[in-house]
Design a protein around this motif. Structure first.
Motif, PDB file in Angstrom:
ATOM      1  N   TYR A  90      -9.237  -9.686  -3.423  1.00 48.30           N
ATOM      2  CA  TYR A  90      -9.946  -9.559  -4.687  1.00 48.30           C
ATOM      3  C   TYR A  90     -10.697 -10.852  -5.014  1.00 48.30           C
ATOM      4  O   TYR A  90     -11.841 -10.824  -5.478  1.00 48.30           O
ATOM      5  CB  TYR A  90      -8.963  -9.228  -5.810  1.00 48.30           C
ATOM      6  CG  TYR A  90      -9.608  -9.028  -7.159  1.00 48.30           C
ATOM      7  CD1 TYR A  90     -10.171  -7.810  -7.512  1.00 48.30           C
ATOM      8  CD2 TYR A  90      -9.662 -10.071  -8.085  1.00 48.30           C
ATOM      9  CE1 TYR A  90     -10.770  -7.625  -8.751  1.00 48.30           C
ATOM     10  CE2 TYR A  90     -10.250  -9.901  -9.332  1.00 48.30           C
ATOM     11  CZ  TYR A  90     -10.804  -8.668  -9.654  1.00 48.30           C
ATOM     12  OH  TYR A  90     -11.402  -8.491 -10.879  1.00 48.30           O
ATOM     13  N   SER A 135       0.869  -1.182   0.000  1.00 48.17           N
ATOM     14  CA  SER A 135       0.000   0.000   0.000  1.00 48.17           C
ATOM     15  C   SER A 135       0.902   1.227   0.000  1.00 48.17           C
ATOM     16  O   SER A 135       2.128   1.092   0.123  1.00 48.17           O
ATOM     17  CB  SER A 135      -0.905   0.001   1.238  1.00 48.17           C
ATOM     18  OG  SER A 135      -0.133   0.106   2.423  1.00 48.17           O
ATOM     19  N   THR A 141      -5.293  -3.660   5.709  1.00 47.17           N
ATOM     20  CA  THR A 141      -5.230  -4.095   4.316  1.00 47.17           C
ATOM     21  C   THR A 141      -6.621  -4.420   3.778  1.00 47.17           C
ATOM     22  O   THR A 141      -6.822  -4.446   2.559  1.00 47.17           O
ATOM     23  CB  THR A 141      -4.328  -5.338   4.165  1.00 47.17           C
ATOM     24  OG1 THR A 141      -4.807  -6.372   5.038  1.00 47.17           O
ATOM     25  CG2 THR A 141      -2.882  -5.006   4.520  1.00 47.17           C
ATOM     26  N   SER A 187      -8.889  -2.717   0.958  1.00 46.68           N
ATOM     27  CA  SER A 187      -9.039  -3.110  -0.446  1.00 46.68           C
ATOM     28  C   SER A 187     -10.490  -3.423  -0.791  1.00 46.68           C
ATOM     29  O   SER A 187     -10.946  -3.142  -1.905  1.00 46.68           O
ATOM     30  CB  SER A 187      -8.157  -4.317  -0.761  1.00 46.68           C
ATOM     31  OG  SER A 187      -8.472  -5.414   0.077  1.00 46.68           O
ATOM     32  N   TYR A 221      -2.168  -1.637  -6.146  1.00 45.18           N
ATOM     33  CA  TYR A 221      -1.988  -2.445  -4.944  1.00 45.18           C
ATOM     34  C   TYR A 221      -2.889  -3.673  -4.824  1.00 45.18           C
ATOM     35  O   TYR A 221      -2.657  -4.494  -3.946  1.00 45.18           O
ATOM     36  CB  TYR A 221      -2.202  -1.562  -3.707  1.00 45.18           C
ATOM     37  CG  TYR A 221      -1.350  -0.325  -3.708  1.00 45.18           C
ATOM     38  CD1 TYR A 221       0.032  -0.418  -3.573  1.00 45.18           C
ATOM     39  CD2 TYR A 221      -1.918   0.941  -3.854  1.00 45.18           C
ATOM     40  CE1 TYR A 221       0.825   0.717  -3.579  1.00 45.18           C
ATOM     41  CE2 TYR A 221      -1.132   2.093  -3.859  1.00 45.18           C
ATOM     42  CZ  TYR A 221       0.243   1.971  -3.721  1.00 45.18           C
ATOM     43  OH  TYR A 221       1.025   3.087  -3.741  1.00 45.18           O
ATOM     44  N   ILE A 222      -3.889  -3.822  -5.680  1.00 43.56           N
ATOM     45  CA  ILE A 222      -4.849  -4.920  -5.492  1.00 43.56           C
ATOM     46  C   ILE A 222      -4.932  -5.840  -6.702  1.00 43.56           C
ATOM     47  O   ILE A 222      -4.885  -7.059  -6.572  1.00 43.56           O
ATOM     48  CB  ILE A 222      -6.265  -4.368  -5.191  1.00 43.56           C
ATOM     49  CG1 ILE A 222      -6.254  -3.445  -3.970  1.00 43.56           C
ATOM     50  CG2 ILE A 222      -7.239  -5.513  -4.964  1.00 43.56           C
ATOM     51  CD1 ILE A 222      -7.589  -2.741  -3.735  1.00 43.56           C
ATOM     52  N   LYS A 278      -6.484   0.666  -6.792  1.00 43.15           N
ATOM     53  CA  LYS A 278      -6.814  -0.713  -7.180  1.00 43.15           C
ATOM     54  C   LYS A 278      -5.724  -1.333  -8.045  1.00 43.15           C
ATOM     55  O   LYS A 278      -5.260  -2.446  -7.770  1.00 43.15           O
ATOM     56  CB  LYS A 278      -8.157  -0.738  -7.914  1.00 43.15           C
ATOM     57  CG  LYS A 278      -8.590  -2.133  -8.339  1.00 43.15           C
ATOM     58  CD  LYS A 278      -9.989  -2.153  -8.924  1.00 43.15           C
ATOM     59  CE  LYS A 278     -10.009  -1.714 -10.364  1.00 43.15           C
ATOM     60  NZ  LYS A 278     -11.322  -1.996 -11.017  1.00 43.15           N
TER      61      LYS A 278
END
Length: 380
Positions: free
Chosen positions: A186, A111, A288, A291, A357-358, A354
């Motif tokens: 995710y 992040s 975290t 997300s 980091y995701i 997004k």
């Protein structure tokens, strides 16, 4: 089928089994062992959860680790490392490198960072803000430099496969082969359905802050539980009264709360994805699990208590609020008249977060496990 061995400092539980795909692998017929090396890094009094299809081996020291490796036919084994390469895990990584093991690592969970690309003086100042004293600050920087030196000198072998989630992880990854996947959150967001409630609600993303096991280990600021929960519940009362939204608790998986902790508010475990999908607002220090809010474009209020002034969570919450252009408030200054609440989000900033980091664009919209299994099978 190929044998998979997980080397972990974390104890085996439902969340680890889900997020690191142990459940998916054993459902596909893989033989799995779980090597618990937590005693090498720091003693963890929690117990591993037993699963019928997973053999748990406790590794108490480097000699144990070497003995267990020597028992294996290494051509038939793939190791999945859940431990980041940091100072306390160097002896484990040097052993792994010595035996030239086939390894996979999930590089995810990055992040916006407090010290990334900062000069030494700025890093020391920031570490000093979130630690007890200057000694702890300098020690952390020294330890990070030692890890970097080991890599530059080739004493730490690159991962055979490094699975990366988001652009930053891809940029910083340390592996011979990089495979873009998505953050485990995710995948949960893809498959989990909403939890339906009759009334609108906000979700508090709990991080078990007063009972954080890293406080003593890293010399962080201690939080008094009684004062902490009193300030939280007072804030939730004001929030509910002013905005007509019930506050529901998405509890940290390691927490052990009773109904009185949050004044009879509903508490859910391992349901964060489902709760956020149908909520109206998210309340958070730093986690975290942010997300989930980003993926569902939910407005967020970052907040801090007076005890958190010099904590990592305080500085991260402030940084992320600026990154996403969402409110950051101090509970010591809050009352019915000045509580800030936002109903909209900046889609551009949320998408920027997004993809950094995701989500990897190459794997967006797809579950990660088929990509992970294919990579390991193809390598063998």
């Amino acid at each position: 089928m190929k044998k998979l061995i997980y080397i972990s400092q974390m104890k085996l539980n439902d969340k680890l089994s889900r997020d690191w795909h142990l459940d998916n692998f054993y459902n596909r017929g893989y033989k799995i062992e779980f090597w618990d090396v937590s005693n090498i890094i720091h003693r963890n009094n929690d117990a591993n959860k037993n699963y019928q299809n997973i053999k748990i081996i406790n590794i108490n020291n480097i000699r144990d680790l070497k003995e267990n490796i020597n028992k294996l036919d290494l051509k038939k084994v793939f190791f999945i490392i859940t431990i980041p390469c940091f100072y306390q895990s160097l002896s484990i990584y040097k052993t792994i490198s010595k035996y030239n093991l086939n390894t996979a690592f999930f590089y995810w969970g990055e992040s916006p960072n407090l010290v990334y690309k900062k000069n030494i003086a700025t890093k020391i100042l920031m570490y000093f803000k979130i630690n007890k004293n200057m000694y702890e600050s300098i020690k952390h920087i020294y330890q990070r430099l030692i890890v970097k030196l080991h890599r530059r000198l080739g004493l730490i072998k690159k991962y055979t496969i490094c699975f990366t989630a988001g652009e930053l992880c891809k940029t910083l990854a340390y592996g011979d082969k990089l495979i873009p996947i998505n953050l485990c959150d995710y995948d949960q967001n893809l498959k989990n359905k909403k939890i339906e409630f009759k009334e609108k609600y906000a979700v508090f993303l709990d991080i078990n802050l007063p009972y954080n096991s890293d406080v003593e280990l890293q010399g962080l600021v201690k939080i008094d539980p009684r004062a902490y929960f009193k300030s939280l519940n007072s804030f939730f009362d004001i929030f509910e009264r002013k905005y007509d939204l019930k506050v529901i608790i998405a509890a940290h998986p390691k927490s052990k709360y009773n109904n009185n902790t949050f004044n009879q508010r509903k508490i859910y475990y391992l349901k964060t994805s489902e709760l956020i999908k149908s909520c109206s607002h998210v309340l958070i220090h730093y986690s975290t699990a942010l997300s989930y809010a980003v993926l569902n474009y939910k407005p967020v209020t970052f907040f801090t208590t007076h005890q958190m002034k010099n904590t990592y969570e305080y500085h991260m919450g402030k940084l992320l609020s600026e990154y996403l252009n969402q409110p950051f408030i101090s509970l010591s200054d809050i009352n019915d008249s000045n509580l800030e609440y936002r109903k909209d989000v900046d889609v551009f900033l949320y998408d920027k977060y997004k993809y950094n980091y995701i989500v990897s664009k190459e794997s967006e919209g797809k579950p990660s496990f088929p990509l992970i299994e294919k990579s390991i099978i193809n390598y063998s």
